[in-house]
Design an enzyme around this catalytic site. Structure first.
Site, PDB file in Angstrom:
ATOM      1  N   HIS A 552       0.844  -1.199   0.000  1.00 22.48           N
ATOM      2  CA  HIS A 552       0.000   0.000   0.000  1.00 22.48           C
ATOM      3  C   HIS A 552       0.875   1.244   0.000  1.00 22.48           C
ATOM      4  O   HIS A 552       0.690   2.161   0.794  1.00 22.48           O
ATOM      5  CB  HIS A 552      -0.923   0.011   1.225  1.00 22.48           C
ATOM      6  CG  HIS A 552      -1.934  -1.084   1.256  1.00 22.48           C
ATOM      7  ND1 HIS A 552      -2.509  -1.537   2.420  1.00 22.48           N
ATOM      8  CD2 HIS A 552      -2.477  -1.809   0.257  1.00 22.48           C
ATOM      9  CE1 HIS A 552      -3.363  -2.507   2.144  1.00 22.48           C
ATOM     10  NE2 HIS A 552      -3.354  -2.692   0.830  1.00 22.48           N
ATOM     11  N   HIS A 595      -7.102  -0.099   2.984  1.00 21.32           N
ATOM     12  CA  HIS A 595      -6.651  -0.579   1.689  1.00 21.32           C
ATOM     13  C   HIS A 595      -6.922   0.539   0.684  1.00 21.32           C
ATOM     14  O   HIS A 595      -7.889   1.295   0.815  1.00 21.32           O
ATOM     15  CB  HIS A 595      -7.384  -1.861   1.326  1.00 21.32           C
ATOM     16  CG  HIS A 595      -7.085  -2.991   2.274  1.00 21.32           C
ATOM     17  ND1 HIS A 595      -6.349  -4.081   1.909  1.00 21.32           N
ATOM     18  CD2 HIS A 595      -7.406  -3.169   3.583  1.00 21.32           C
ATOM     19  CE1 HIS A 595      -6.228  -4.896   2.939  1.00 21.32           C
ATOM     20  NE2 HIS A 595      -6.865  -4.360   3.969  1.00 21.32           N
TER      21      HIS A 595
END
Length: 616
Positions: A552, A595
């Site tokens: 990420h 996310h």
């Protein structure tokens, strides 16, 4: 020519040059979003250059339960290698990123929550721009979605909760979002054991200290993945003004001679050993990802002159923050043996059962392979630290704030100020207990660092502990003018002591959660970190040897003021360049507790408002 060392590899064929109003470099999450929306105006032409193939027809892509299998993390993955991480036993880690049309939405876990409101508000605070705050961004989050409300089974048996007001239902939405039709019972046990309050909706911005069933980027009507390809390309692929060229690696942007400010005139790209050109009449949109986007810009002569000179690239424009300010989530685990009979492990332990489940999915889209097994919570500081420990850590971090900002800024005085500003915001959120420090999520099966062949043939319960609010900042830069040479990626994991302390505390929390009632009813002893590792020091030593990227990564083209070392402004235009924008996670100035895919879709939807078109 800027590209000197790679000329022997290719033949430049300018006579084959194409042209488009907009050229989008990268057909991933942000790139396909903005390209498809721009192409809604049939009077303009949009071309997307994507380095990977269209992989939408692969079972490991469209079947939710086959996450991570087949080509997912091989040919469809950039698999960027980091430089040795000095704080993680000098290990070289892999940062996964989708190398396919649809980008990382082709290989990710389809988890689709959003970050905390205060984190998006911090973007506006850093940039003194209220259009980058939660309330202003929510319409763009909703605009990306076609949300399928949960049915009675999902509400009652699955424990799903949702809030109508934060989702998009109308005909303009694109990404299908919903919930699966299969739920593991251990997920419900964990939600009760977590100690957090039940979330009304993990997409509503009120996520810290809450637990819930995550929304997923799936078509709930047939239990298939909905990637950026599914959402923004496939339904529109026959539009004559919308062209996607796959297996096309963008190598650099060509600049108009003597333009002030600098202006892009074409993009050079590589297909099957041939170097081609596409001319640009309006804008270039960089959407190659947090690692790929600064690479293209540096190959184009824009960046830190010292780094470009060392790589053999002629400087076109000095912009020293390109590739800097890299932040990434860090992943760890704790897992135990379980007496429950059905876990994800059964798919590996029994090949015949896997074949049966695969056949069941193709028959009626049910069974284990229809599941996206994620219940998750966002842990605040108070849930992982005792008050005195947290106070000492924050006092130290505040005292050393300038020192760490200087260390992470790589000699860039303006960026040092920007990192100082980021750290002040982050530490204030820590102090007020609003920081989403860790994602804790339950996996009904094994997840961890030990290969299948090396672990006991047992059923497992895993709690993933993901560091979501790192203060560490690293960088990514080219080392060669050859566009096929991977960049040097240094996320500087655990370079800040608060990161290490918080992550270790999260692993310890996961261990306790496995034994909290009612989850303790299925607990049969810890596997990892292991009963012999008791103290924080024991766990820290283990974690330094096993933690990995959560894939990420953000921040390398940060949206911040120039005086804070930013690379793009709040309209995502690169400073000092007339017609190049950035539309991917690289513009996110500091990590968020979520996310990333839903946020990147939002960015792609919002940037259309900055184009030459009117917002619908």
């Amino acid at each position: 020519m800027i590209l000197t060392s790679c000329l022997f590899l290719v033949t430049l064929l300018p006579s084959l040059a194409l042209a488009a109003d907009y050229v989008v470099i990268g057909g991933g999450t942000g790139g396909l979003t903005v390209a498809s929306r721009l192409a809604e105006d049939r009077s303009i032409t949009v071309t997307v250059l994507e380095a990977g193939p269209n992989a939408e027809n692969l079972p490991e892509v469209f079947i939710p339960g086959l996450i991570g299998t087949g080509q997912s993390f091989t040919t469809l993955n950039w698999a960027y290698q980091t430089v040795p991480q000095v704080n993680l036993n000098n290990r070289q880690l892999t940062v996964n990123a989708g190398k396919a049309l649809g980008g990382s939405t082709i290989i990710n876990s389809m988890i689709f929550p959003r970050g905390a409101k205060v984190q998006y508000d911090s973007w506006g605070q850093l940039n003194n721009d209220s259009s980058w705050t939660w309330n202003a961004l929510l319409p763009f989050f909703k605009r990306a979605e076609i949300f399928t409300p949960p049915n009675n089974f999902q509400l009652k048996d699955g424990g799903v909760r949702f809030s109508t007001g934060v989702h998009g239902f109308g005909p303009i939405g694109r990404v299908k979002v919903g919930f699966p039709n299969f739920f593991f019972p251990q997920s419900a046990l964990w939600r009760k054991a977590s100690g957090f309050r039940l979330s009304d909706d993990l997409a509503d911005g009120n996520v810290v200290s809450e637990v819930g069933v995550a929304p997923n980027s799936i078509d709930a009507n047939n239990n298939t993945r909905c990637s950026a390809t599914c959402a923004y390309y496939t339904p529109f692929k026959d539009q004559p003004n919308f062209t996607v060229i796959t297996n096309a690696t963008a190598t650099r942007i060509i600049w108009k001679e003597n333009s002030q400010p600098l202006q892009a005139s074409a993009v050079e790209y590589l297909v099957n050993g041939r170097m081609l050109l596409i001319n640009v009449t309006k804008e270039v949109i960089l959407a190659a990802g947090t690692i790929g986007t600064p690479k293209v810009l540096e190959l184009s002569g824009v960046g830190n002159s010292t780094i470009l000179k060392a790589a053999g690239v002629a400087l076109i424009k000095e912009l020293p923050s390109v590739g800097e300010n890299l932040g990434d989530h860090v992943h760890s685990w704790t897992n135990s043996f379980t007496n429950i009979t059905l876990t994800k492990d059964a798919l590996l332990l029994n090949p015949e059962f896997m074949d049966q489940q695969r056949a069941l999915w193709f028959k009626n889209r049910t069974g284990l392979l229809s599941n996206v097994p994620r219940s998750l919570s966002i842990a605040p500081p108070s849930s992982i630290f005792v008050k005195e420990t947290l106070s000492d850590l924050l006092k130290y971090s505040q005292t050393k704030l300038v020192q760490f900002a200087r260390q992470f800024s790589n000699g860039n005085a303006q960026l040092q100020k920007g990192i100082e500003a980021q750290h002040k915001i982050a530490l204030e959120l820590y102090q007020s207990d609003q920081q989403g420090v860790l994602e804790m999520n339950l996996e009904p099966g094994y997840s961890g660092p030990t290969a299948f062949a090396d672990r006991p043939r047992r059923n497992y319960t895993t709690i993933n502990a993901v560091l979501y609010a790192p203060l560490s900042r690293g960088r990514t830069h080219i080392t060669s003018s050859n566009p096929l040479t991977p960049p040097a990626v240094d996320p500087a994991y655990w370079a800040h002591p608060l990161d290490a302390a918080a992550h270790v505390a999260g692993i310890q929390l996961g261990r306790r959660m496995l034994k909290f009632p009612p989850l303790n009813s299925i607990y049969q002893g810890e596997f990892e970190p292991g009963a012999d590792r008791v103290t924080d020091s024991d766990v820290e030593a283990w974690a330094r040897a096993v933690v990995t990227s959560d894939n990420h990564e953000v921040g390398t083209m940060a949206m911040m003021p120039r005086e804070l070392g930013g690379v793009v402004d709040t309209k995502l235009r690169i400073y000092g360049i007339d017609n190049v924008r950035v539309v991917d996670a690289s513009i996110i100035p500091l990590p968020i507790s979520a996310h990333l895919s839903s946020t990147i879709y939002m960015i792609g939807e919002k940037v259309r408002a900055f184009s030459h078109l009117a917002l619908l």
